[in-house]
Design an enzyme around this catalytic site. Structure first.
Site, PDB file in Angstrom:
ATOM      1  N   GLY A 227      -0.255  -0.906 -10.500  1.00 27.44           N
ATOM      2  CA  GLY A 227      -0.375   0.373  -9.828  1.00 27.44           C
ATOM      3  C   GLY A 227      -1.714   0.514  -9.132  1.00 27.44           C
ATOM      4  O   GLY A 227      -2.118   1.614  -8.763  1.00 27.44           O
ATOM      5  N   GLU A 268      -0.028  -6.940 -13.988  1.00 24.90           N
ATOM      6  CA  GLU A 268       1.046  -7.442 -13.136  1.00 24.90           C
ATOM      7  C   GLU A 268       1.051  -6.741 -11.774  1.00 24.90           C
ATOM      8  O   GLU A 268       1.960  -5.987 -11.466  1.00 24.90           O
ATOM      9  CB  GLU A 268       2.395  -7.288 -13.836  1.00 24.90           C
ATOM     10  CG  GLU A 268       2.550  -5.923 -14.471  1.00 24.90           C
ATOM     11  CD  GLU A 268       3.832  -5.752 -15.254  1.00 24.90           C
ATOM     12  OE1 GLU A 268       4.305  -6.711 -15.866  1.00 24.90           O
ATOM     13  OE2 GLU A 268       4.351  -4.629 -15.231  1.00 24.90           O
ATOM     14  N   PRO A 269       0.040  -7.016 -10.959  1.00 27.78           N
ATOM     15  CA  PRO A 269      -0.034  -6.356  -9.660  1.00 27.78           C
ATOM     16  C   PRO A 269       0.883  -7.009  -8.618  1.00 27.78           C
ATOM     17  O   PRO A 269       1.082  -8.228  -8.629  1.00 27.78           O
ATOM     18  CB  PRO A 269      -1.499  -6.547  -9.254  1.00 27.78           C
ATOM     19  CG  PRO A 269      -1.943  -7.765  -9.984  1.00 27.78           C
ATOM     20  CD  PRO A 269      -1.097  -7.920 -11.198  1.00 27.78           C
ATOM     21  N   GLY A 270       1.410  -6.171  -7.758  1.00 29.86           N
ATOM     22  CA  GLY A 270       2.141  -6.675  -6.599  1.00 29.86           C
ATOM     23  C   GLY A 270       1.331  -6.372  -5.355  1.00 29.86           C
ATOM     24  O   GLY A 270       0.709  -7.221  -4.730  1.00 29.86           O
ATOM     25  N   ARG A 307       8.537   1.752   4.887  1.00 29.26           N
ATOM     26  CA  ARG A 307       7.610   2.501   4.039  1.00 29.26           C
ATOM     27  C   ARG A 307       7.118   3.820   4.648  1.00 29.26           C
ATOM     28  O   ARG A 307       7.030   4.835   3.939  1.00 29.26           O
ATOM     29  CB  ARG A 307       6.428   1.624   3.618  1.00 29.26           C
ATOM     30  CG  ARG A 307       6.854   0.394   2.821  1.00 29.26           C
ATOM     31  CD  ARG A 307       5.684  -0.399   2.288  1.00 29.26           C
ATOM     32  NE  ARG A 307       5.037   0.247   1.170  1.00 29.26           N
ATOM     33  CZ  ARG A 307       3.886   0.895   1.221  1.00 29.26           C
ATOM     34  NH1 ARG A 307       3.213   0.953   2.348  1.00 29.26           N
ATOM     35  NH2 ARG A 307       3.391   1.476   0.169  1.00 29.26           N
ATOM     36  N   TYR A 311       8.393   6.437   2.020  1.00 31.88           N
ATOM     37  CA  TYR A 311       7.328   6.888   1.121  1.00 31.88           C
ATOM     38  C   TYR A 311       6.265   7.723   1.832  1.00 31.88           C
ATOM     39  O   TYR A 311       5.280   8.093   1.206  1.00 31.88           O
ATOM     40  CB  TYR A 311       6.587   5.687   0.534  1.00 31.88           C
ATOM     41  CG  TYR A 311       7.400   4.696  -0.257  1.00 31.88           C
ATOM     42  CD1 TYR A 311       8.130   5.098  -1.367  1.00 31.88           C
ATOM     43  CD2 TYR A 311       7.392   3.346   0.086  1.00 31.88           C
ATOM     44  CE1 TYR A 311       8.846   4.172  -2.110  1.00 31.88           C
ATOM     45  CE2 TYR A 311       8.103   2.415  -0.659  1.00 31.88           C
ATOM     46  CZ  TYR A 311       8.826   2.834  -1.758  1.00 31.88           C
ATOM     47  OH  TYR A 311       9.509   1.920  -2.491  1.00 31.88           O
ATOM     48  N   CYS A 337      18.646   4.521  15.743  1.00 35.76           N
ATOM     49  CA  CYS A 337      19.234   5.772  16.191  1.00 35.76           C
ATOM     50  C   CYS A 337      19.171   6.852  15.122  1.00 35.76           C
ATOM     51  O   CYS A 337      20.173   7.400  14.692  1.00 35.76           O
ATOM     52  CB  CYS A 337      20.645   5.546  16.688  1.00 35.76           C
ATOM     53  SG  CYS A 337      20.580   4.684  18.263  1.00 35.76           S
ATOM     54  N   GLU A 338      17.998   7.069  14.624  1.00 35.27           N
ATOM     55  CA  GLU A 338      17.631   8.254  13.860  1.00 35.27           C
ATOM     56  C   GLU A 338      16.110   8.267  13.880  1.00 35.27           C
ATOM     57  O   GLU A 338      15.505   7.311  14.359  1.00 35.27           O
ATOM     58  CB  GLU A 338      18.200   8.230  12.440  1.00 35.27           C
ATOM     59  CG  GLU A 338      17.807   7.050  11.614  1.00 35.27           C
ATOM     60  CD  GLU A 338      18.617   7.010  10.312  1.00 35.27           C
ATOM     61  OE1 GLU A 338      18.140   7.600   9.350  1.00 35.27           O
ATOM     62  OE2 GLU A 338      19.679   6.387  10.283  1.00 35.27           O
ATOM     63  N   TYR A 365       6.132  -4.927  -0.043  1.00 36.37           N
ATOM     64  CA  TYR A 365       7.258  -3.996   0.115  1.00 36.37           C
ATOM     65  C   TYR A 365       7.623  -3.742   1.575  1.00 36.37           C
ATOM     66  O   TYR A 365       8.012  -2.635   1.943  1.00 36.37           O
ATOM     67  CB  TYR A 365       6.959  -2.667  -0.610  1.00 36.37           C
ATOM     68  CG  TYR A 365       6.550  -2.868  -2.043  1.00 36.37           C
ATOM     69  CD1 TYR A 365       7.486  -3.292  -2.981  1.00 36.37           C
ATOM     70  CD2 TYR A 365       5.235  -2.697  -2.458  1.00 36.37           C
ATOM     71  CE1 TYR A 365       7.113  -3.525  -4.290  1.00 36.37           C
ATOM     72  CE2 TYR A 365       4.851  -2.926  -3.765  1.00 36.37           C
ATOM     73  CZ  TYR A 365       5.806  -3.337  -4.677  1.00 36.37           C
ATOM     74  OH  TYR A 365       5.431  -3.564  -5.975  1.00 36.37           O
TER      75      TYR A 365
HETATM   76  C1  LIG Z   1       6.753  -2.873  -9.140  1.00 36.81           C
HETATM   77  C2  LIG Z   1       6.154  -3.203 -10.438  1.00 36.81           C
HETATM   78  C3  LIG Z   1       4.840  -3.668 -10.504  1.00 36.81           C
HETATM   79  C4  LIG Z   1       3.930  -3.797  -9.306  1.00 36.81           C
HETATM   80  O1  LIG Z   1       3.479  -2.579  -8.819  1.00 36.81           O
HETATM   81  P1  LIG Z   1       2.392  -2.570  -7.621  1.00 36.81           P
HETATM   82  O2  LIG Z   1       2.151  -1.150  -7.334  1.00 36.81           O
HETATM   83  O3  LIG Z   1       2.985  -3.295  -6.463  1.00 36.81           O
HETATM   84  O4  LIG Z   1       1.194  -3.296  -8.102  1.00 36.81           O
HETATM   85  C5  LIG Z   1       4.361  -4.032 -11.753  1.00 36.81           C
HETATM   86  N1  LIG Z   1       5.129  -3.933 -12.857  1.00 36.81           N
HETATM   87  C6  LIG Z   1       6.393  -3.481 -12.824  1.00 36.81           C
HETATM   88  C7  LIG Z   1       7.190  -3.420 -14.080  1.00 36.81           C
HETATM   89  C8  LIG Z   1       6.947  -3.102 -11.621  1.00 36.81           C
HETATM   90  O5  LIG Z   1       8.201  -2.636 -11.591  1.00 36.81           O
END
Ligand SMILES: *Cc1c(COP(=O)(O)O)cnc(C)c1O
Length: 417
Positions: A227, A268-270, A307, A311, A337-338, A365
């Site tokens: 997060g 666990e960052p994305g 996004r 969001y 077309c929206e 994302y």
């Molecule tokens: C999506 C997700 C993440 C990654 O979140 P980010 O905001 O992209 O860092 C980590 N853990 C879990 C379980 C997720 O579903």
């Protein structure tokens, strides 16, 4: 992508316009140097004996990106069995893959067990079924710490009404299930949501996890989810990783001392790892002056970058074709077309039809959420790695759109009657 000598360049030497020329537009471009920088930044911020980063691959699943992260030493956080399979294909060992599903079928969990990956359970009824069937397979338990955080309600997943995790108020019940089925709990997990701005929020959640962990014996890891907020514009607020790292390390080390063994700390960052590595480049089809607004209409839409509409996310937009022109105010929209507005009243250097605009923070994302809406092809994707641009996904064709459609042989005849 930085502006140097009047033109934008990637990774110090690659010209984004040359990539557009070669592979066409729209195109996603990823810079592996930025993924590496972010990985290292997080790794350097943590000082505990055992630390593991598990990349949340739903952000960007291209196999080359997975391989780069694997090579850096990352594990993988997965939310579907298909992501698990992609991870295995990319070369991750099963022990380095955490499967964190929500509301999936029990068959998916069975498959995960057959692959030997780590299983994270977020529901008491599933914990019972799982423990019953696999008494010897260690599990991780996802705790919901009930903290409201996250940039918007769709990505805020740790609060009291959230469907995610097992409430920490239900721990006594979890413990009864664990005891009666003799389940081996190897880890505890929490993930409060995306775009957390306040380190204090993280630490509150962490304290709940530490307290809960004291109630389980034999744990080998604690997973604090992710997060981390990244900057979306100049001087934007973002999670202070160094401050977070110093604080959580201190508390984690103290926890390990109390607990009596050295656990592994996991994140666990994305978004943090890949968001800033990505750019989405699209051509301007039309510049349209109305009574109140100047629109720049691009050769893309919410089908490729949803996004901003989904969001209300902010993506910086720059005119790569005219880096140093005079700025004007534009509303950048798509061709769907929206209403698909990428940005309202943005200051961008003067746009002419045919110019290429770049959207920043397009690594996480974006391509993974792209669709074929309006029967458009999904874009090509290019990886800039060590000064070279590599095509890592080709643009779709009509064949791709029709691939899984089946024509009913007798349909024409029956319609003709
Ligand atoms: C999506 C997700 C993440 C990654 O979140 P980010 O905001 O992209 O860092 C980590 N853990 C879990 C379980 C997720 O579903």
């Amino acid at each position: 992508m930085i502006l140097k000598d009047g033109r934008y360049e990637l990774s110090g030497q690659v010209d984004p316009l040359a990539i557009c020329e070669e592979h066409g537009c729209p195109v996603y471009i990823y810079d592996s140097a930025i993924i590496k920088r972010q990985y290292k930044r997080l790794a350097d911020a943590i000082s505990v004996p055992h630390f593991q980063i598990n990349y949340a691959c739903k952000a960007l699943t291209n196999i080359n990106v997975l391989r780069i992260l694997n090579n850096l030493g990352s594990g993988l956080d997965t939310v579907s069995i298909q992501e698990v399979e992609l991870g295995l294909k990319a070369g991750f060992l099963p022990k380095d893959i955490v499967y964190t599903p929500n509301c999936v079928s029990f068959e998916e969990l069975e498959k995960a067990v057959s692959y030997g990956v780590r299983v994270n359970i977020d529901n008491i009824s599933i914990l019972e079924q799982f423990g019953d069937k696999y008494p010897d397979y260690p599990v991780c338990i996802r705790i919901n710490p009930h903290i409201y955080a996250g940039g918007n309600s769709k990505i805020s997943v740790g609060h009291i009404d959230s469907k995610f995790g097992i409430s920490f108020h239900q721990i006594p019940l979890v413990k009864r299930v664990v005891k009666s089925l003799d389940i081996k709990v190897e880890g505890l997990h929490m993930h409060t949501g995306s775009d957390i701005l306040d380190v204090e929020v993280f630490l509150q959640g962490a304290d709940i996890l530490f307290n809960t962990a004291m109630e389980f014996e034999g744990l080998t890891y604690l997973d604090f989810g992710s997060g981390f907020k990244v900057p979306y514009k100049l001087n934007d607020i973002s999670t202070d990783i160094e401050e977070l790292g110093a604080n959580i390390s201190k508390r984690f080390n103290k926890f390990c001392e109390n607990y009596g063994s050295d656990l592994t700390l996991m994140f666990e960052p994305g978004k943090f790892l890949v968001s800033e590595s990505g750019y989405f480049l699209a051509k301007v089809n039309v510049v349209k002056q109305t009574l109140s607004t100047v629109f720049a209409g691009i050769d893309s839409g919410l089908n490729h970058l949803i996004r901003p509409m989904f969001y209300a996310s902010h993506h910086e937009i720059v005119n790569v074709s005219n880096p140093e022109g005079k700025s004007r105010i534009y509303t950048v929209v798509g061709y769907i077309c929206e209403t698909d507005t990428f940005g309202v009243n943005r200051k961008i250097t003067e746009i002419k039809e045919g110019d290429i605009l770049a959207f920043k923070n397009a690594g996480a994302y974006c391509s993974t959420m792209a669709s074929n809406y309006n029967s458009r092809y999904r874009p090509a994707e290019v990886l800039v790695h060590e000064g070279q641009a590599h095509l890592i996904k080709r643009r779709e064709t009509m064949e791709d759109l029709l691939r899984n459609q089946i024509e009913v042989p007798t349909l024409e005849k029956s319609l003709a009657q």
